[in-house]
Design an enzyme around this catalytic site. Structure first.
Site, mmCIF file in Angstrom:
data_model
loop_
_atom_site.group_PDB
_atom_site.id
_atom_site.type_symbol
_atom_site.label_atom_id
_atom_site.label_comp_id
_atom_site.label_asym_id
_atom_site.label_seq_id
_atom_site.Cartn_x
_atom_site.Cartn_y
_atom_site.Cartn_z
ATOM 1 N N TYR A 198 -2.502 2.744 10.487
ATOM 2 C CA TYR A 198 -2.601 2.676 9.035
ATOM 3 C C TYR A 198 -2.514 1.220 8.580
ATOM 4 O O TYR A 198 -2.000 0.352 9.283
ATOM 5 C CB TYR A 198 -1.507 3.503 8.364
ATOM 6 C CG TYR A 198 -0.102 2.992 8.545
ATOM 7 C CD1 TYR A 198 0.443 2.043 7.665
ATOM 8 C CD2 TYR A 198 0.705 3.451 9.584
ATOM 9 C CE1 TYR A 198 1.741 1.583 7.815
ATOM 10 C CE2 TYR A 198 1.999 3.002 9.742
ATOM 11 C CZ TYR A 198 2.510 2.066 8.862
ATOM 12 O OH TYR A 198 3.801 1.603 9.016
ATOM 13 N N CYS A 199 -3.055 0.954 7.387
ATOM 14 C CA CYS A 199 -2.967 -0.361 6.758
ATOM 15 C C CYS A 199 -2.963 -0.146 5.245
ATOM 16 O O CYS A 199 -2.810 0.986 4.780
ATOM 17 C CB CYS A 199 -4.111 -1.281 7.197
ATOM 18 S SG CYS A 199 -5.758 -0.670 6.761
ATOM 19 N N THR A 200 -3.145 -1.194 4.453
ATOM 20 C CA THR A 200 -3.012 -1.078 2.998
ATOM 21 C C THR A 200 -4.055 -0.160 2.367
ATOM 22 O O THR A 200 -3.726 0.810 1.695
ATOM 23 C CB THR A 200 -3.103 -2.467 2.341
ATOM 24 O OG1 THR A 200 -2.133 -3.324 2.932
ATOM 25 C CG2 THR A 200 -2.861 -2.376 0.838
ATOM 26 N N ILE A 260 -2.520 3.243 3.001
ATOM 27 C CA ILE A 260 -1.259 3.603 2.344
ATOM 28 C C ILE A 260 -1.486 3.874 0.864
ATOM 29 O O ILE A 260 -0.853 4.747 0.269
ATOM 30 C CB ILE A 260 -0.228 2.474 2.517
ATOM 31 C CG1 ILE A 260 -0.035 2.140 3.992
ATOM 32 C CG2 ILE A 260 1.104 2.848 1.888
ATOM 33 C CD1 ILE A 260 0.658 0.814 4.233
#
Length: 468
Positions: free
Chosen positions: A331-333, A361
């Site tokens: 996952y990332c931003t 996210i």
């Protein structure tokens, strides 16, 4: 650096051959390894760092020409005396300041060199008026004043002439009075912009109407904000729309892992946490920078200690055994870094499966504000973070009390971010370097040990963020 005729390529070679973030050897030995032009740049940074350090020791409230300096409980009334003292006593601090300044210079030159190279052969002027919306029904006041928001989006697609798209995006943002940053490359577009609700809605409609992108409204993630969230507008052509430092033709987004909707990702994390006490074959991987995961992350994730995304491939290479035969949930931003990051991980052919959180996210928190992600979400604008829950998972670097709001280091020439709570900031603890004493301290007294601001390790010090 123009007066030195320093070539960008020489500095960029240095960034690979001599990483000043991780080297701990003596500064003189470092400098001997540089070319002549590189030494001039390093020497300039040292002179500025030395001058800044000396200036921080000068007593305030004196008449012009009547200066004195206080350092180590000593008072100096001549330039030569304070200079000799600093050179003999504070060389380690000067070396650290110099290395930080030089690394900032390298980062700046890296981005300038990339932009300069890609803009050397700009396309012939093209009529982009057909892609600029008619805003006569919207007043200038509506475009510039009132409630606003920040948009975050990306689209991977083949762009034959990114300079045309760049010119259109710049004209579009200027017409709508948007600020922010838009990166365009042959592999697609990546943007985060802020403005009024009317302006950002018009931007979404205009971008969606372009035949290249085929975007849906849900592809634009939104949060409360506006044009004030960014210092200016920067639109440019780059080699990558997210800087991983890998040729997009070698590691393509088309090789990315399997996308999981937030609901699916939530169930996977839930299953992982339910087996916390058992040996399981799943890794929850945060592929953001360390200063992002420091203030917010998924429960029981693996958060690499990397300062920028271009270090991610090296992290993977050095930890292949960790991922061997494992299922990886990334996952990332907003999802964009996972596209290339998962592709790189898959290219190593060690994982059993690689999945990624679709929309990042940002999308997950829209559906699960009190889910498994706790703390703040770091964002690449003047807000630094947004939140959906009240958890604070980080602490003030000085007193250890719960705190998760970044502010810029107060040291001159510094570009670090610091977690300093209101109490410590009131005491003058606002910097990341021991060379900067507390602001409120009596300059005629020697600093006590509680006023000495300890330095974090160079691997774990955030800088003004540039990449999303």
């Amino acid at each position: 650096m123009a007066e030195d005729n320093t070539s960008f390529s020489e500095f960029m070679d240095l960034d690979h051959d001599l990483d000043l973030d991780t080297r701990t050897c003596n500064g003189v030995r470092q400098e001997k390894q540089l070319s002549a032009s590189q030494r001039r740049g390093y020497s300039l940074c040292r002179r500025k760092s030395f001058a800044g350090f000396v200036a921080s020791k000068r007593n305030s409230g004196q008449e012009e020409g009547d200066y004195s300096w206080c350092c180590c409980a000593l008072t100096f009334r001549e330039h030569s005396a304070i200079h000799k003292h600093v050179a003999r006593t504070h060389d380690p601090e000067i070396q650290r300041l110099t290395q930080d300044a030089y690394q900032c210079l390298l980062t700046q030159l890296e981005e300038e060199a990339e932009t300069q190279q890609l803009n050397e052969c700009e396309a012939e002027p093209v009529d982009i008026s057909a892609w600029i919306p008619d805003t006569r029904h919207i007043s200038e006041e509506q475009l510039q004043k009132g409630p606003g928001k920040v948009l975050l989006y990306y689209r991977y697609c083949q762009i034959e002439d990114p300079h045309v798209i760049c010119a259109w995006q710049r004209a579009l943002c200027e017409k709508l009075h948007l600020t922010g940053k838009v990166r365009v490359a042959t592999e697609g577009i990546n943007g985060t912009v802020g403005g009024t609700n009317m302006a950002t809605d018009a931007y979404i409609d205009a971008t969606r109407s372009h035949p290249l992108f085929k975007m849906e409204k849900d592809d634009f993630k939104t949060s409360d904000g506006g044009a004030e969230c960014f210092k200016d507008l920067r639109v440019g052509v780059y080699k990558e729309i997210v800087p991983m430092g890998m040729d997009p033709d070698v590691v393509s987004y088309q090789l990315a892992g399997v996308h999981l909707e937030p609901e699916e990702f939530h169930k996977e994390v839930e299953a992982l946490l339910a087996k916390a006490d058992e040996n399981n074959d799943t890794i929850l991987l945060d592929c953001r920078n360390f200063y992002e995961s420091k203030i917010g992350q998924f429960t029981q994730c693996l958060a690499p200690s990397i300062r920028k995304f271009s270090y991610f491939p090296d992290y993977v290479d050095q930890n292949l055994d960790l991922f061997r035969d494992k299922k990886v949930l990334m996952y990332c931003t907003g999802g964009i870094r996972c596209e290339r990051g998962s592709a790189y991980l898959r290219s190593k052919d060690v994982c059993k499966e690689v999945y990624q959180l679709k929309g990042g996210i940002h999308r997950y928190l829209e559906q699960f504000p009190e889910g498994f992600y706790r703390g703040k979400l770091f964002v690449f604008d003047e807000r630094y973070a947004i939140s959906s829950n009240k958890d604070i998972i980080s602490e003030c670097r000085y007193c250890g009390s719960p705190w998760d709001r970044y502010q810029l280091c107060s040291t001159r020439f510094c570009c670090q971010l610091v977690l300093s709570c209101p109490g410590c900031r009131q005491d003058g603890r606002t910097a990341c370097c021991p060379a900067c004493q507390t602001k409120g301290q009596n300059q005629s007294q020697a600093p006590g040990p509680h006023h000495k601001e300890e330095c974090e390790c160079t691997e774990g010090r955030p800088r003004i963020p540039q990449d999303a």
